[in-house]
Design a protein around this motif. Structure first.
Motif, PDB file in Angstrom:
ATOM      1  N   GLY A   7       1.070  -1.442  -0.187  1.00 36.28           N
ATOM      2  CA  GLY A   7      -0.004  -0.120  -0.023  1.00 36.28           C
ATOM      3  C   GLY A   7       0.750   1.131   0.209  1.00 36.28           C
ATOM      4  N   PRO A   8       0.118   2.582  -0.019  1.00 35.12           N
ATOM      5  CA  PRO A   8       1.095   3.811  -0.238  1.00 35.12           C
ATOM      6  C   PRO A   8       1.749   4.290   1.227  1.00 35.12           C
ATOM      7  CG  PRO A   8      -1.475   4.344   0.093  1.00 35.12           C
ATOM      8  CD  PRO A   8      -1.384   2.799  -0.413  1.00 35.12           C
ATOM      9  N   VAL A   9       2.568   4.450   1.695  1.00 35.30           N
ATOM     10  CA  VAL A   9       3.543   5.258   2.325  1.00 35.30           C
ATOM     11  C   VAL A   9       3.002   6.731   2.514  1.00 35.30           C
ATOM     12  CG1 VAL A   9       5.436   3.173   2.263  1.00 35.30           C
ATOM     13  CG2 VAL A   9       5.739   5.158   0.701  1.00 35.30           C
ATOM     14  N   GLN A  10       3.270   7.297   3.594  1.00 27.21           N
ATOM     15  CA  GLN A  10       3.700   8.742   3.782  1.00 27.21           C
ATOM     16  C   GLN A  10       4.221   8.519   4.370  1.00 27.21           C
ATOM     17  OE1 GLN A  10      -0.569   8.625   6.023  1.00 27.21           O
ATOM     18  NE2 GLN A  10      -0.008  10.928   6.623  1.00 27.21           N
ATOM     19  N   ALA A  11       4.296  10.756   4.174  1.00 28.43           N
ATOM     20  CA  ALA A  11       5.297  11.431   4.897  1.00 28.43           C
ATOM     21  C   ALA A  11       5.011  12.198   6.021  1.00 28.43           C
ATOM     22  CB  ALA A  11       5.687  12.724   4.312  1.00 28.43           C
ATOM     23  N   TYR A  12       5.564  11.756   7.023  1.00 28.14           N
ATOM     24  CA  TYR A  12       5.624  11.899   8.382  1.00 28.14           C
ATOM     25  C   TYR A  12       7.003  12.929   8.833  1.00 28.14           C
ATOM     26  CZ  TYR A  12       2.242   8.291   8.590  1.00 28.14           C
ATOM     27  OH  TYR A  12       1.636   7.746   8.370  1.00 28.14           O
ATOM     28  N   PRO A  56      17.743  20.727  19.120  1.00 31.07           N
ATOM     29  CA  PRO A  56      16.152  19.696  18.113  1.00 31.07           C
ATOM     30  C   PRO A  56      16.517  19.353  17.202  1.00 31.07           C
ATOM     31  CG  PRO A  56      16.833  22.442  18.447  1.00 31.07           C
ATOM     32  CD  PRO A  56      17.835  22.345  19.408  1.00 31.07           C
ATOM     33  N   VAL A  57      16.037  18.672  16.433  1.00 29.19           N
ATOM     34  CA  VAL A  57      16.069  17.712  15.284  1.00 29.19           C
ATOM     35  C   VAL A  57      14.929  16.905  14.445  1.00 29.19           C
ATOM     36  CG1 VAL A  57      17.764  15.491  13.935  1.00 29.19           C
ATOM     37  CG2 VAL A  57      18.792  16.757  16.384  1.00 29.19           C
ATOM     38  N   GLU A  58      14.758  18.365  13.571  1.00 30.73           N
ATOM     39  CA  GLU A  58      13.406  17.356  12.784  1.00 30.73           C
ATOM     40  C   GLU A  58      13.944  16.203  11.732  1.00 30.73           C
ATOM     41  OE1 GLU A  58      10.784  20.577  12.615  1.00 30.73           O
ATOM     42  OE2 GLU A  58      11.076  20.299  10.557  1.00 30.73           O
ATOM     43  N   VAL A  59      13.246  15.135  11.448  1.00 33.69           N
ATOM     44  CA  VAL A  59      13.499  14.670  10.876  1.00 33.69           C
ATOM     45  C   VAL A  59      12.085  13.835  10.231  1.00 33.69           C
ATOM     46  CG1 VAL A  59      13.893  11.945  10.464  1.00 33.69           C
ATOM     47  CG2 VAL A  59      14.984  13.210  12.609  1.00 33.69           C
ATOM     48  N   ASP A  60      12.216  13.811   8.943  1.00 33.53           N
ATOM     49  CA  ASP A  60      10.943  13.792   7.227  1.00 33.53           C
ATOM     50  C   ASP A  60      11.572  11.805   7.673  1.00 33.53           C
ATOM     51  OD1 ASP A  60       9.767  16.098   7.671  1.00 33.53           O
ATOM     52  OD2 ASP A  60      11.737  16.578   6.350  1.00 33.53           O
ATOM     53  N   PHE A  61      10.322  11.904   7.296  1.00 30.00           N
ATOM     54  CA  PHE A  61      10.676   9.866   7.100  1.00 30.00           C
ATOM     55  C   PHE A  61       9.132   9.706   6.266  1.00 30.00           C
ATOM     56  CE2 PHE A  61       9.629   8.913  11.255  1.00 30.00           C
ATOM     57  CZ  PHE A  61       8.227   8.305  10.931  1.00 30.00           C
ATOM     58  N   GLU A  62       9.391   8.334   5.543  1.00 28.70           N
ATOM     59  CA  GLU A  62       8.537   7.499   4.993  1.00 28.70           C
ATOM     60  C   GLU A  62       7.714   6.934   4.881  1.00 28.70           C
ATOM     61  OE1 GLU A  62       8.366   8.545   0.653  1.00 28.70           O
ATOM     62  OE2 GLU A  62       9.285   6.809   0.156  1.00 28.70           O
ATOM     63  N   CYS A  63       7.056   5.636   5.649  1.00 20.99           N
ATOM     64  CA  CYS A  63       6.970   4.606   6.119  1.00 20.99           C
ATOM     65  C   CYS A  63       5.321   4.308   5.791  1.00 20.99           C
ATOM     66  CB  CYS A  63       7.517   4.639   7.356  1.00 20.99           C
ATOM     67  SG  CYS A  63       5.710   5.643   8.597  1.00 20.99           S
ATOM     68  N   HIS A  64       5.012   3.426   5.944  1.00 21.84           N
ATOM     69  CA  HIS A  64       3.379   2.304   6.032  1.00 21.84           C
ATOM     70  C   HIS A  64       2.520   3.434   6.805  1.00 21.84           C
ATOM     71  CE1 HIS A  64       3.696   0.348   2.860  1.00 21.84           C
ATOM     72  NE2 HIS A  64       5.056  -0.582   3.158  1.00 21.84           N
ATOM     73  N   PRO A  65       1.059   3.767   6.514  1.00 24.00           N
ATOM     74  CA  PRO A  65       0.170   4.110   7.767  1.00 24.00           C
ATOM     75  C   PRO A  65       0.867   3.437   9.447  1.00 24.00           C
ATOM     76  CG  PRO A  65      -0.740   5.284   5.972  1.00 24.00           C
ATOM     77  CD  PRO A  65       0.855   3.876   5.827  1.00 24.00           C
ATOM     78  N   ASN A  66       0.396   2.711   9.273  1.00 27.60           N
ATOM     79  CA  ASN A  66      -0.033   1.341  10.166  1.00 27.60           C
ATOM     80  C   ASN A  66       1.462   1.040  10.997  1.00 27.60           C
ATOM     81  OD1 ASN A  66       1.732  -0.216   7.955  1.00 27.60           O
ATOM     82  ND2 ASN A  66       0.697  -1.893   8.300  1.00 27.60           N
ATOM     83  N   ARG A  67       2.818   1.966  10.724  1.00 26.88           N
ATOM     84  CA  ARG A  67       4.437   1.890  10.947  1.00 26.88           C
ATOM     85  C   ARG A  67       4.099   2.880  11.836  1.00 26.88           C
ATOM     86  NH1 ARG A  67       7.549  -1.621   6.882  1.00 26.88           N
ATOM     87  NH2 ARG A  67       6.293  -3.537   7.073  1.00 26.88           N
TER      88      ARG A  67
END
Length: 179
Positions: A7-12, A56-67
């Motif tokens: 399924g599609p991943v989402q950015a967080y 402070p550290v800001e991390v952008d990543f993508e994953c499946h919403p259920n993870r």
């Protein structure tokens, strides 16, 4: 978003607070990779410090919403201070001011309890201690939440503040009058 078969991943985005010690950034990134997060960017603000003297550290990543929740839980289990996690999920921001012995009553614990005991994320904090850290201080908290959960978030802030003998100056909600 990319689809990797499940399924599609989402950015967080997660905003972390790390101590300035060798290996801390790597330690914070490991749970993201371990639970299937694909790193997009890291903004490491080494030149600025949080009110507790951390970076402070800001991390952008993508994953499946259920993870996503699993990754945030793994970060917290690894004793990584998660200041904000996926604020894009929320549709309302509310600002409250806490006054009292905020630093002496462990501001990090206060923030952690507000975010874990309610459906809220700390978007911003501004701490003022004009007489030093051992005296009365104030903190302005900007919290992101779902509009349906705003009352519960404010109740949680009140509960944590009462326990720590802090005073809350919060927004008025519909139907309330200023005292």
């Amino acid at each position: 978003m990319t689809d990797h078969g499940g399924g599609p991943v989402q950015a967080y985005t997660v905003r972390l607070e790390l101590s300035d010690e060798p290996g801390e950034l790597l330690r914070a990134l490991e749970p993201i990779a371990d639970y299937g997060g694909n790193l997009l960017s890291v903004f490491h603000e080494r030149g600025s410090l949080t009110p507790r003297g951390n970076i402070p550290v800001e991390v952008d990543f993508e994953c499946h919403p259920n993870r996503f929740d699993t990754i945030v839980s793994a970060l917290r289990t690894a004793s990584i201070n998660v200041i904000r996690a996926g604020a894009e999920r929320y549709d309302e921001e509310v600002t409250v001011i806490l006054t009292g012995h905020i630093i002496d009553t462990d501001v990090s614990d206060t923030l952690s309890r507000i975010t874990t005991e309610s459906n809220a994320s700390v978007v911003d904090i501004s701490l003022s201690a004009p007489e030093g850290t051992g005296d009365v201080s104030s903190a302005r908290l900007r919290l992101a939440t779902d509009s349906a959960d705003t009352r519960d978030v404010l109740d949680t802030v009140d509960s944590v503040a009462d326990e720590k003998e802090l005073r809350v100056i919060g927004p008025l909600t519909d139907g309330e009058e200023a005292a």
